[in-house]
Motif scaffolding. Structure first.
Motif, PDB file in Angstrom:
ATOM      1  N   VAL A 146       0.865  -1.180   0.000  1.00  0.00           N
ATOM      2  CA  VAL A 146       0.000   0.000   0.000  1.00  0.00           C
ATOM      3  C   VAL A 146       0.904   1.233   0.000  1.00  0.00           C
ATOM      4  CG1 VAL A 146      -1.800   1.279   1.220  1.00  0.00           C
ATOM      5  CG2 VAL A 146      -1.777  -1.232   1.292  1.00  0.00           C
ATOM      6  N   PRO A 147       0.878   2.017  -1.072  1.00  0.00           N
ATOM      7  CA  PRO A 147       1.730   3.211  -1.130  1.00  0.00           C
ATOM      8  C   PRO A 147       1.423   4.186   0.014  1.00  0.00           C
ATOM      9  CG  PRO A 147       0.758   2.748  -3.279  1.00  0.00           C
ATOM     10  CD  PRO A 147       0.081   1.841  -2.295  1.00  0.00           C
ATOM     11  N   PHE A 148       2.431   4.937   0.404  1.00  0.00           N
ATOM     12  CA  PHE A 148       2.297   5.908   1.496  1.00  0.00           C
ATOM     13  C   PHE A 148       1.148   6.877   1.240  1.00  0.00           C
ATOM     14  CE2 PHE A 148       3.150  10.144   3.168  1.00  0.00           C
ATOM     15  CZ  PHE A 148       3.166   9.874   4.530  1.00  0.00           C
ATOM     16  N   ALA A 149       0.989   7.350   0.013  1.00  0.00           N
ATOM     17  CA  ALA A 149      -0.064   8.327  -0.292  1.00  0.00           C
ATOM     18  C   ALA A 149      -1.449   7.762   0.021  1.00  0.00           C
ATOM     19  CB  ALA A 149       0.011   8.758  -1.754  1.00  0.00           C
ATOM     20  N   LEU A 150      -1.666   6.483  -0.227  1.00  0.00           N
ATOM     21  CA  LEU A 150      -2.962   5.880   0.081  1.00  0.00           C
ATOM     22  C   LEU A 150      -3.153   5.714   1.585  1.00  0.00           C
ATOM     23  CD1 LEU A 150      -3.311   3.207  -2.735  1.00  0.00           C
ATOM     24  CD2 LEU A 150      -4.351   5.484  -2.595  1.00  0.00           C
TER      25      LEU A 150
ATOM     26  N   ILE B 252      -8.047   0.562   3.316  1.00  0.00           N
ATOM     27  CA  ILE B 252      -7.568   0.013   2.054  1.00  0.00           C
ATOM     28  C   ILE B 252      -7.611  -1.501   2.205  1.00  0.00           C
ATOM     29  CG2 ILE B 252      -5.611  -0.220   0.466  1.00  0.00           C
ATOM     30  CD1 ILE B 252      -6.656   2.613   0.464  1.00  0.00           C
ATOM     31  N   THR B 253      -8.236  -2.179   1.216  1.00  0.00           N
ATOM     32  CA  THR B 253      -8.306  -3.635   1.256  1.00  0.00           C
ATOM     33  C   THR B 253      -7.628  -4.212   0.017  1.00  0.00           C
ATOM     34  OG1 THR B 253     -10.375  -3.904   0.013  1.00  0.00           O
ATOM     35  CG2 THR B 253     -10.569  -3.462   2.389  1.00  0.00           C
ATOM     36  N   ASP B 254      -7.296  -5.487   0.109  1.00  0.00           N
ATOM     37  CA  ASP B 254      -6.804  -6.190  -1.072  1.00  0.00           C
ATOM     38  C   ASP B 254      -7.991  -6.805  -1.805  1.00  0.00           C
ATOM     39  OD1 ASP B 254      -7.482  -8.506   0.331  1.00  0.00           O
ATOM     40  OD2 ASP B 254      -5.420  -9.176   0.616  1.00  0.00           O
ATOM     41  N   GLU B 255      -7.729  -7.626  -2.810  1.00  0.00           N
ATOM     42  CA  GLU B 255      -8.790  -8.207  -3.633  1.00  0.00           C
ATOM     43  C   GLU B 255      -9.627  -9.241  -2.879  1.00  0.00           C
ATOM     44  OE1 GLU B 255      -5.110 -10.716  -4.196  1.00  0.00           O
ATOM     45  OE2 GLU B 255      -5.572  -8.607  -3.965  1.00  0.00           O
ATOM     46  N   MET B 256      -9.186  -9.630  -1.677  1.00  0.00           N
ATOM     47  CA  MET B 256      -9.935 -10.576  -0.848  1.00  0.00           C
ATOM     48  C   MET B 256     -10.639  -9.855   0.299  1.00  0.00           C
ATOM     49  SD  MET B 256      -7.208 -13.738  -0.617  1.00  0.00           S
ATOM     50  CE  MET B 256      -6.420 -12.995   0.775  1.00  0.00           C
ATOM     51  N   TRP B 257     -10.630  -8.544   0.301  1.00  0.00           N
ATOM     52  CA  TRP B 257     -11.217  -7.699   1.344  1.00  0.00           C
ATOM     53  C   TRP B 257     -10.503  -7.832   2.682  1.00  0.00           C
ATOM     54  CZ3 TRP B 257     -14.529 -10.616  -1.835  1.00  0.00           C
ATOM     55  CH2 TRP B 257     -15.091  -9.886  -2.874  1.00  0.00           C
ATOM     56  N   THR B 258      -9.200  -8.143   2.626  1.00  0.00           N
ATOM     57  CA  THR B 258      -8.379  -8.106   3.832  1.00  0.00           C
ATOM     58  C   THR B 258      -7.906  -6.674   4.006  1.00  0.00           C
ATOM     59  OG1 THR B 258      -7.696 -10.395   3.538  1.00  0.00           O
ATOM     60  CG2 THR B 258      -6.303  -9.019   4.959  1.00  0.00           C
ATOM     61  N   ILE B 259      -8.061  -6.151   5.199  1.00  0.00           N
ATOM     62  CA  ILE B 259      -7.695  -4.758   5.467  1.00  0.00           C
ATOM     63  C   ILE B 259      -6.179  -4.651   5.563  1.00  0.00           C
ATOM     64  CG2 ILE B 259      -7.799  -2.909   7.172  1.00  0.00           C
ATOM     65  CD1 ILE B 259     -10.689  -3.537   7.563  1.00  0.00           C
TER      66      ILE B 259
ATOM     67  N   THR C 197     -14.124   1.502  -3.873  1.00  0.00           N
ATOM     68  CA  THR C 197     -13.573   2.060  -5.099  1.00  0.00           C
ATOM     69  C   THR C 197     -12.291   1.318  -5.435  1.00  0.00           C
ATOM     70  OG1 THR C 197     -14.473   4.232  -4.566  1.00  0.00           O
ATOM     71  CG2 THR C 197     -12.706   4.156  -6.193  1.00  0.00           C
ATOM     72  N   ALA C 198     -12.241   0.691  -6.607  1.00  0.00           N
ATOM     73  CA  ALA C 198     -11.023   0.003  -7.031  1.00  0.00           C
ATOM     74  C   ALA C 198      -9.938   1.030  -7.315  1.00  0.00           C
ATOM     75  CB  ALA C 198     -11.293  -0.843  -8.257  1.00  0.00           C
ATOM     76  N   LEU C 199      -8.795   0.840  -6.696  1.00  0.00           N
ATOM     77  CA  LEU C 199      -7.638   1.707  -6.925  1.00  0.00           C
ATOM     78  C   LEU C 199      -6.667   1.073  -7.904  1.00  0.00           C
ATOM     79  CD1 LEU C 199      -7.074   2.676  -3.188  1.00  0.00           C
ATOM     80  CD2 LEU C 199      -8.212   4.049  -4.944  1.00  0.00           C
ATOM     81  N   SER C 200      -6.686  -0.238  -7.942  1.00  0.00           N
ATOM     82  CA  SER C 200      -5.869  -1.025  -8.870  1.00  0.00           C
ATOM     83  C   SER C 200      -6.509  -2.405  -8.931  1.00  0.00           C
ATOM     84  CB  SER C 200      -4.411  -1.111  -8.368  1.00  0.00           C
ATOM     85  OG  SER C 200      -4.331  -1.931  -7.208  1.00  0.00           O
ATOM     86  N   ALA C 201      -5.887  -3.328  -9.639  1.00  0.00           N
ATOM     87  CA  ALA C 201      -6.441  -4.681  -9.728  1.00  0.00           C
ATOM     88  C   ALA C 201      -6.461  -5.376  -8.372  1.00  0.00           C
ATOM     89  CB  ALA C 201      -5.638  -5.511 -10.721  1.00  0.00           C
ATOM     90  N   ARG C 202      -5.601  -4.949  -7.444  1.00  0.00           N
ATOM     91  CA  ARG C 202      -5.490  -5.638  -6.162  1.00  0.00           C
ATOM     92  C   ARG C 202      -5.805  -4.777  -4.949  1.00  0.00           C
ATOM     93  NH1 ARG C 202      -0.445  -9.010  -5.329  1.00  0.00           N
ATOM     94  NH2 ARG C 202      -1.818  -9.956  -3.795  1.00  0.00           N
ATOM     95  N   LEU C 203      -6.036  -3.481  -5.125  1.00  0.00           N
ATOM     96  CA  LEU C 203      -6.308  -2.599  -3.989  1.00  0.00           C
ATOM     97  C   LEU C 203      -7.631  -1.864  -4.175  1.00  0.00           C
ATOM     98  CD1 LEU C 203      -2.828  -0.883  -3.396  1.00  0.00           C
ATOM     99  CD2 LEU C 203      -3.861  -2.723  -2.044  1.00  0.00           C
ATOM    100  N   SER C 204      -8.363  -1.723  -3.077  1.00  0.00           N
ATOM    101  CA  SER C 204      -9.612  -0.960  -3.088  1.00  0.00           C
ATOM    102  C   SER C 204      -9.651  -0.046  -1.876  1.00  0.00           C
ATOM    103  CB  SER C 204     -10.825  -1.890  -3.034  1.00  0.00           C
ATOM    104  OG  SER C 204     -10.929  -2.636  -4.214  1.00  0.00           O
ATOM    105  N   LEU C 205     -10.363   1.060  -2.039  1.00  0.00           N
ATOM    106  CA  LEU C 205     -10.607   1.994  -0.947  1.00  0.00           C
ATOM    107  C   LEU C 205     -12.025   1.765  -0.459  1.00  0.00           C
ATOM    108  CD1 LEU C 205      -9.939   4.560   0.773  1.00  0.00           C
ATOM    109  CD2 LEU C 205     -10.879   5.887  -1.139  1.00  0.00           C
ATOM    110  N   LEU C 206     -12.192   1.597   0.840  1.00  0.00           N
ATOM    111  CA  LEU C 206     -13.495   1.442   1.461  1.00  0.00           C
ATOM    112  C   LEU C 206     -13.747   2.680   2.307  1.00  0.00           C
ATOM    113  CD1 LEU C 206     -14.802  -1.554   3.505  1.00  0.00           C
ATOM    114  CD2 LEU C 206     -14.676   0.680   4.524  1.00  0.00           C
ATOM    115  N   VAL C 207     -14.897   3.307   2.135  1.00  0.00           N
ATOM    116  CA  VAL C 207     -15.290   4.452   2.947  1.00  0.00           C
ATOM    117  C   VAL C 207     -16.718   4.205   3.409  1.00  0.00           C
ATOM    118  CG1 VAL C 207     -15.658   6.952   3.002  1.00  0.00           C
ATOM    119  CG2 VAL C 207     -13.791   6.013   1.641  1.00  0.00           C
ATOM    120  N   ALA C 208     -16.952   4.333   4.719  1.00  0.00           N
ATOM    121  CA  ALA C 208     -18.291   4.155   5.292  1.00  0.00           C
ATOM    122  C   ALA C 208     -18.860   5.510   5.651  1.00  0.00           C
ATOM    123  CB  ALA C 208     -18.216   3.260   6.527  1.00  0.00           C
ATOM    124  N   MET C 209     -19.915   5.881   4.961  1.00  0.00           N
ATOM    125  CA  MET C 209     -20.554   7.179   5.197  1.00  0.00           C
ATOM    126  C   MET C 209     -21.625   7.002   6.265  1.00  0.00           C
ATOM    127  SD  MET C 209     -18.718   8.931   3.234  1.00  0.00           S
ATOM    128  CE  MET C 209     -19.509  10.479   3.538  1.00  0.00           C
TER     129      MET C 209
END
Length: 194
Positions: A34-38, A52-59, A173-185
């Motif tokens: 996970v890059p520092f900026a993320l 930030i999760t991976d493609e398996m939803w591991t945080i 939100t997919a950030l790449s093929a293996r990383l996603s951003l999760l936000v709970a509103m």
């Protein structure tokens, strides 16, 4: 067609992106970095729960609000088990989520879709074994073979104090093929479930 052209045509025809192609087995031996900026983005989203999760939803990275929102569950399990689907089968999730059975069913169908695309991954095999070990409900849902392309927006009903319910929008939100951003509103004036 290029990937962009194929995606645009698919969106025009079906209103969503096409499924991503299966990945090579060797690419999934370890969690993606996970890059520092993320990491910094997730930290700055506080007090909104984010991760930030991976493609398996591991945080892989989360902010303090996410930790507080899920009742510090992820602080009690090892890093490789800090998985949103495993969390859904925990007693804590049952106390917070009003429709936990439906949430579990949707999550397992999404995991099965991801698993089919990554069937050669030892990390996915370990996650599925851990999921099945959570109990009969997980085993029954896995045996159903339901498939669902993971959604980008989930609406969850959570329990608040004094029997009240609140609706939470969870955006993936997919950030790449293996990383996603999760936000709970969370709703305005939300009382933390923890």
């Amino acid at each position: 067609m290029s990937d962009a052209q194929r995606s645009a045509l698919h969106v025009l025809a079906l209103s969503h992106d096409p499924p991503m192609p299966a990945r090579q087995p060797g690419l999934l031996g370890s969690p993606p970095p996970v890059p520092f900026a993320l990491r910094e983005l997730v930290r700055r989203l506080d007090p909104t729960p984010a991760a930030i999760t991976d493609e398996m939803w591991t945080i892989l990275a989360r902010n303090a609000a996410m930790t507080h929102w899920v009742g510090e569950y992820f602080d009690r399990v090892p890093p490789d088990q800090q998985n949103l689907i495993l969390y859904l089968f925990s007693p804590e999730a049952g106390q917070i989520l009003a429709d936990v059975e439906g949430d579990r069913q949707a999550a397992v169908a999404g995991l099965r879709y991801q698993y089919a695309r990554n069937v050669a991954s030892p990390r996915f095999a370990v996650l599925v074994d851990r999921l099945l070990a959570t109990g009969p409900q997980a085993r029954d849902l896995w045996k159903r073979h339901d498939l669902e392309i993971p959604r980008k927006l989930y609406r969850l009903r959570i329990r608040e104090g004094a029997g009240r319910m609140a609706e939470v929008s969870v955006v993936f939100t997919a950030l790449s093929a293996r990383l996603s951003l999760l936000v709970a509103m969370l709703p305005e004036g939300h009382a933390d479930p923890a």
